[in-house]
Design a protein around this motif. Structure first.
Motif, PDB file in Angstrom:
ATOM      1  N   ARG A 189       0.842  -1.214   0.000  1.00  0.00           N
ATOM      2  CA  ARG A 189       0.000   0.000   0.000  1.00  0.00           C
ATOM      3  C   ARG A 189       0.866   1.248   0.000  1.00  0.00           C
ATOM      4  NH1 ARG A 189      -5.036  -1.257   0.485  1.00  0.00           N
ATOM      5  NH2 ARG A 189      -5.577  -3.267   1.352  1.00  0.00           N
ATOM      6  N   ASN A 190       1.965   1.216   0.747  1.00  0.00           N
ATOM      7  CA  ASN A 190       2.922   2.329   0.739  1.00  0.00           C
ATOM      8  C   ASN A 190       4.340   1.754   0.840  1.00  0.00           C
ATOM      9  OD1 ASN A 190       4.584   4.487   1.077  1.00  0.00           O
ATOM     10  ND2 ASN A 190       3.513   5.370   2.843  1.00  0.00           N
ATOM     11  N   PRO A 191       5.076   1.761  -0.280  1.00  0.00           N
ATOM     12  CA  PRO A 191       6.410   1.135  -0.287  1.00  0.00           C
ATOM     13  C   PRO A 191       7.393   1.823   0.652  1.00  0.00           C
ATOM     14  CG  PRO A 191       5.970   2.317  -2.339  1.00  0.00           C
ATOM     15  CD  PRO A 191       4.684   2.298  -1.580  1.00  0.00           C
ATOM     16  N   PHE A 192       7.047   3.034   1.147  1.00  0.00           N
ATOM     17  CA  PHE A 192       7.943   3.740   2.069  1.00  0.00           C
ATOM     18  C   PHE A 192       7.665   3.369   3.530  1.00  0.00           C
ATOM     19  CE2 PHE A 192       7.876   6.262  -1.806  1.00  0.00           C
ATOM     20  CZ  PHE A 192       9.240   6.321  -2.070  1.00  0.00           C
ATOM     21  N   GLY A 193       6.673   2.493   3.749  1.00  0.00           N
ATOM     22  CA  GLY A 193       6.438   1.986   5.102  1.00  0.00           C
ATOM     23  C   GLY A 193       6.026   3.051   6.103  1.00  0.00           C
ATOM     24  N   LYS A 194       5.142   3.949   5.674  1.00  0.00           N
ATOM     25  CA  LYS A 194       4.642   5.002   6.591  1.00  0.00           C
ATOM     26  C   LYS A 194       3.117   5.018   6.519  1.00  0.00           C
ATOM     27  CE  LYS A 194       8.634   7.577   6.968  1.00  0.00           C
ATOM     28  NZ  LYS A 194       9.248   7.756   8.262  1.00  0.00           N
ATOM     29  N   VAL A 195       2.488   5.313   7.666  1.00  0.00           N
ATOM     30  CA  VAL A 195       1.030   5.477   7.653  1.00  0.00           C
ATOM     31  C   VAL A 195       0.711   6.957   7.431  1.00  0.00           C
ATOM     32  CG1 VAL A 195       0.520   3.490   9.108  1.00  0.00           C
ATOM     33  CG2 VAL A 195       0.943   5.704  10.196  1.00  0.00           C
ATOM     34  N   PRO A 196      -0.410   7.247   6.779  1.00  0.00           N
ATOM     35  CA  PRO A 196      -1.494   6.362   6.373  1.00  0.00           C
ATOM     36  C   PRO A 196      -1.374   5.907   4.914  1.00  0.00           C
ATOM     37  CG  PRO A 196      -2.201   8.608   6.040  1.00  0.00           C
ATOM     38  CD  PRO A 196      -0.774   8.663   6.532  1.00  0.00           C
ATOM     39  N   ALA A 197      -2.170   4.836   4.620  1.00  0.00           N
ATOM     40  CA  ALA A 197      -2.471   4.508   3.229  1.00  0.00           C
ATOM     41  C   ALA A 197      -3.988   4.611   3.115  1.00  0.00           C
ATOM     42  CB  ALA A 197      -1.977   3.121   2.902  1.00  0.00           C
ATOM     43  N   PHE A 198      -4.490   4.636   1.900  1.00  0.00           N
ATOM     44  CA  PHE A 198      -5.896   5.001   1.708  1.00  0.00           C
ATOM     45  C   PHE A 198      -6.449   4.222   0.520  1.00  0.00           C
ATOM     46  CE2 PHE A 198      -8.907   7.832  -0.511  1.00  0.00           C
ATOM     47  CZ  PHE A 198      -9.731   8.284   0.516  1.00  0.00           C
ATOM     48  N   GLU A 199      -7.729   3.914   0.606  1.00  0.00           N
ATOM     49  CA  GLU A 199      -8.396   3.212  -0.491  1.00  0.00           C
ATOM     50  C   GLU A 199      -9.786   3.795  -0.673  1.00  0.00           C
ATOM     51  OE1 GLU A 199      -7.464  -1.177  -0.350  1.00  0.00           O
ATOM     52  OE2 GLU A 199      -9.659  -1.186  -0.396  1.00  0.00           O
ATOM     53  N   ASP A 200     -10.154   4.098  -1.896  1.00  0.00           N
ATOM     54  CA  ASP A 200     -11.531   4.502  -2.194  1.00  0.00           C
ATOM     55  C   ASP A 200     -11.966   3.702  -3.415  1.00  0.00           C
ATOM     56  OD1 ASP A 200     -13.961   5.684  -2.429  1.00  0.00           O
ATOM     57  OD2 ASP A 200     -13.238   7.699  -2.875  1.00  0.00           O
ATOM     58  N   GLY A 201     -12.691   2.607  -3.176  1.00  0.00           N
ATOM     59  CA  GLY A 201     -13.009   1.706  -4.286  1.00  0.00           C
ATOM     60  C   GLY A 201     -11.715   1.140  -4.831  1.00  0.00           C
ATOM     61  N   ASP A 202     -11.509   1.339  -6.152  1.00  0.00           N
ATOM     62  CA  ASP A 202     -10.308   0.792  -6.807  1.00  0.00           C
ATOM     63  C   ASP A 202      -9.072   1.650  -6.591  1.00  0.00           C
ATOM     64  OD1 ASP A 202     -11.656  -1.271  -7.822  1.00  0.00           O
ATOM     65  OD2 ASP A 202     -12.012  -0.387  -9.801  1.00  0.00           O
ATOM     66  N   LEU A 203      -9.278   2.881  -6.157  1.00  0.00           N
ATOM     67  CA  LEU A 203      -8.153   3.820  -6.054  1.00  0.00           C
ATOM     68  C   LEU A 203      -7.376   3.608  -4.756  1.00  0.00           C
ATOM     69  CD1 LEU A 203      -6.854   6.430  -7.348  1.00  0.00           C
ATOM     70  CD2 LEU A 203      -8.283   7.699  -5.750  1.00  0.00           C
ATOM     71  N   LYS A 204      -6.054   3.470  -4.892  1.00  0.00           N
ATOM     72  CA  LYS A 204      -5.206   3.296  -3.702  1.00  0.00           C
ATOM     73  C   LYS A 204      -4.199   4.434  -3.655  1.00  0.00           C
ATOM     74  CE  LYS A 204      -5.493  -1.767  -3.499  1.00  0.00           C
ATOM     75  NZ  LYS A 204      -6.871  -1.755  -3.933  1.00  0.00           N
ATOM     76  N   LEU A 205      -4.094   5.091  -2.504  1.00  0.00           N
ATOM     77  CA  LEU A 205      -3.195   6.250  -2.378  1.00  0.00           C
ATOM     78  C   LEU A 205      -2.365   6.148  -1.113  1.00  0.00           C
ATOM     79  CD1 LEU A 205      -5.791   9.131  -3.061  1.00  0.00           C
ATOM     80  CD2 LEU A 205      -4.214   8.168  -4.735  1.00  0.00           C
TER      81      LEU A 205
END
Ligand SMILES: N[C@@H](CCC(=O)N[C@@H](CS)C(=O)NCC(=O)O)C(=O)O
Length: 337
Positions: A173-189
């Motif tokens: 979800r985040n290759p830099f290993g920091k929170v947060p990660a986010f999901e809205d339907g298909d979109l991942k940020l």
């Protein structure tokens, strides 16, 4: 309240109550009060029942595209609203005061029950998810934005002390290993400020407007962007170090390094002098309205208000007024709960 929680509650009522007529009356009351105003039963009854059962089937088969085709729009909360409205219409039809025959009442009831469970599944497939930690300032930046927008979301806890964020599946979800990660339907940020900007634009019509009041004015956007850059590159690195030294270190059983605090406070004072001059001219950092620029500051300021560093805000009257204003917003209070 919107989405899965509401439906779960209503589904429970339906399952538990024998007296369906009063159950429907109660449900329709809930929905009417939620939506404010109801276009009572405008859709032809059979059409509505057909639509709801089609949507139910499509969702059961994980065929989200087909579900969207029936109710229009994409995988978004607009769709959810449409479903809500459709449910409301069913409830109106089912009210005892309506002249609806027994068979129609029964088929509407079945359509509602199957759609309700399908709708729960839909929201779990398409809802907004924040992967983070409730005490993390970057996670709180995103939570705050969602609260300002009155959006339903799920906070998926990432256990930082066990290093969950440095392992799979979080790293995908985040290759830099920091929170947060986010999901809205298909979109991942990932990256909190990118996420808040996505939410503010994508859900521009919901809740508080967090963009410049004149959304067509590019120069107003540029001014807001300056404020966001200043926060990210001048304010946050210093403020976060101060929060680490005086709040988080204590939490982990470590001791504050006063030399670091003094050094960082001197840097923060310089940044706050710039803010004081700006806030003398304008109520908020990007102008006369509250925007993402102000919001991005809130989580770390909330931590610093509980430390001796608070004096740096208090000493500057315009900064102090601004801090009180932005930290007392209902959404700001919600992230502290
Ligand atoms: N620029 C990133 C920073 C994220 C960040 O630093 N998150 C902290 C929590 S506030 C974190 O994950 N710390 C754990 C670590 O770095 O190991 C963002 O805004 O999302």
């Amino acid at each position: 309240m919107r989405g899965a929680h509401a439906i779960t509650g209503l589904y429970g009522i339906l399952a538990d109550i024998q007296d369906l007529a009063s159950a429907f009356e109660c449900i329709s009351f809930v929905w009417i009060s939620r939506l404010g105003n109801v276009e009572a039963a405008l859709l032809p009854k059979q059409d509505l029942v057909y639509k709801l059962s089609k949507v139910g089937q499509a969702i059961e088969n994980n065929d989200l595209e087909a579900a969207c085709l029936v109710l229009g729009k994409g995988i978004d909360t607009g769709w959810v609203k449409t479903v809500n409205l459709a449910f409301t219409k069913v409830f109106c039809l089912l009210l005892p005061t309506h002249n609806v025959n027994k068979n129609d009442r029964e088929s509407s009831k079945l359509a509602f029950v199957s759609s309700a469970s399908a709708f729960e599944k839909w929201t779990s497939l398409t809802g907004i998810k924040v992967f983070g930690h409730a005490a993390s300032t970057a996670t709180r930046r995103v939570l705050l934005t969602l609260h300002e927008k009155n959006l339903d979301f799920e906070l998926v806890h990432v256990e930082l002390k066990d290093g969950e964020h440095k392992k799979e599946p979080f790293l995908s979800r985040n290759p830099f290993g920091k929170v947060p990660a986010f999901e809205d339907g298909d979109l991942k940020l990932f990256e909190s400020r990118a996420i808040t900007q996505y939410i503010a634009h994508r859900y521009e019509e919901e809740g508080t407007n967090l963009l410049p009041a004149d959304s067509k004015n590019i120069s107003h956007y540029a001014i807001m962007a300056i404020g966001m850059e200043v926060e990210a590159h001048h304010f946050d690195p210093v403020a976060s170090k101060l929060a680490w030294e005086q709040v988080f270190k204590l939490f982990y059983g470590m001791t504050t390094d006063q030399a670091v605090v003094e050094e960082e406070e001197a840097k923060l004072a310089t940044v706050l002098d710039v803010y004081e001059a700006r806030l003398k001219e304008f109520k908020y950092l990007a102008g006369e309205t509250f925007t993402l620029t102000d919001l991005h500051h809130i989580p770390v300021i909330q931590y610093l208000l509980g430390t001796p560093t608070k004096k740096l805000f208090d000493e500057r009257p315009h900064v102090s007024e601004w801090v009180a204003e932005i930290t007392n917003r209902p959404a700001s209070q919600k992230i502290l709960q």
